[in-house]
Design an enzyme around this catalytic site. Structure first.
Site, PDB file in Angstrom:
ATOM      1  N   GLU A 253       0.833  -1.200   0.000  1.00  0.00           N
ATOM      2  CA  GLU A 253       0.000   0.000   0.000  1.00  0.00           C
ATOM      3  C   GLU A 253       0.867   1.249   0.000  1.00  0.00           C
ATOM      4  OE1 GLU A 253      -2.940  -0.201   3.103  1.00  0.00           O
ATOM      5  OE2 GLU A 253      -3.871  -1.982   2.258  1.00  0.00           O
ATOM      6  N   HIS A 271      -8.086   1.478   1.037  1.00  0.00           N
ATOM      7  CA  HIS A 271      -7.968   1.274   2.488  1.00  0.00           C
ATOM      8  C   HIS A 271      -8.715   2.374   3.256  1.00  0.00           C
ATOM      9  CE1 HIS A 271      -5.224  -0.629   5.787  1.00  0.00           C
ATOM     10  NE2 HIS A 271      -6.455  -0.371   6.233  1.00  0.00           N
TER      11      HIS A 271
END
Length: 298
Positions: A253, A271
């Site tokens: 990420e 997210h």
């Protein structure tokens, strides 16, 4: 005392810390810079963006508290911190409702092609006949991980008329009308499989697990990146082994796996499970209160 807040905090949370007499420095540092800055602080508060490994902890000569605004603490070397007598705090339940709602949002997006229709409409396409969805009422939702998030999702799903199967490595007691099953049975019978488990050393949902799912089933992951083998998932989607996936977390990420997140069978979000006004307020207030109490004891 001096507190470094690297990934932000709600206004109410900041006020709690400052009213207790602490100085708050709200600034994000890259790893090398963090090692240089951390010796000046008595506490550090992070979210998911900042990692606190052993070298940061060793550099934090004055660290008395390490805190994570959120449930998981996998971005902190918490075992090492505790071995050094530094408590690691988190807020395991503060964002549960928000994550459960996002999982449900992905279920709706996939079942009615909202993720895809939103794109094609912007391209000037009117593909009404193409998007023949399904109703969630009467469908089977399999929830892997029956903690607070899993139970909240089960409540919402039951209210929508869904039948709920649950699997957990721990025998969790619940008064909800759900059926406890093995993981294999859950994968084989569910129309939607939603994951709510902590980060693992290896993927829970790999190629063999995906092959056990119905070809008409959807996989939802709003838990942790790495719980799903992304390469295996992409292969399963391309081969038509499952109908689609809703993803909020990724192996890396920010994710660079554009082939996966731009796949027409994937509903993708960056997210944002805890990214609601209400969750941020709860997290900020809860973690600030815990920091204040921990610093009193230090």
């Amino acid at each position: 005392m001096k507190i470094l807040i690297t990934d932000g905090i709600s206004e109410d949370g900041r006020k709690i810390l400052e009213h207790a007499g602490h100085e708050c420095v709200i600034e994000h540092f890259e790893p090398e810079a963090l090692i240089q800055k951390i010796p000046a602080f008595d506490a550090i508060l992070v979210r998911s963006a900042t990692k606190v490994p052993k070298d940061v902890i060793d550099a934090g000569k004055n660290l008395k508290v390490i805190a994570r605004g959120g449930a998981g603490i996998d971005n902190i070397d918490h075992a090492y911190a505790k071995s050094q007598g530094i408590p690691v705090l988190n807020t395991p339940g503060a964002n549960s409702a928000s994550v459960a709602e996002l999982a449900l949002a992905h279920i709706f997006a996939l079942s009615r092609f909202i993720h895809l229709a939103n794109i094609t409409m912007r391209e000037g396409k009117w593909e009404k006949k193409k998007y023949k969805g399904i109703e969630v009422n009467g469908r089977i939702l399999g929830i892997v991980g029956c903690g607070k998030i899993g139970r909240l999702l089960a409540e919402k799903a039951i209210a929508l008329g869904m039948k709920v199967l649950v699997y957990d490595v721990v025998d969790v007691e619940t008064k909800l009308p759900v059926t406890k099953v093995s993981l294999d049975e859950l994968l084989e019978k569910s129309d939607f499989v939603s994951l709510h488990v902590p980060k693992m050393d290896k993927p829970l949902i790999d190629a063999p697990a995906l092959k056990k799912m119905k070809k008409t089933a959807y996989l939802i992951n709003c838990s942790r990146g790495g719980v799903v083998d992304e390469k295996a998932l992409l292969n399963a989607l391309n081969a038509g082994e499952i109908a689609g996936a809703g993803l909020d977390v990724y192996e890396e990420e920010p994710t660079q796996n554009l082939e996966l997140v731009s796949h027409p069978k994937v509903s993708a979000t960056p997210h944002i499970g805890a990214s609601t006004v209400e969750a941020q307020d709860r997290v900020g207030i809860e973690i600030a209160t815990k920091i204040v109490e921990a610093l009193k004891k230090s």
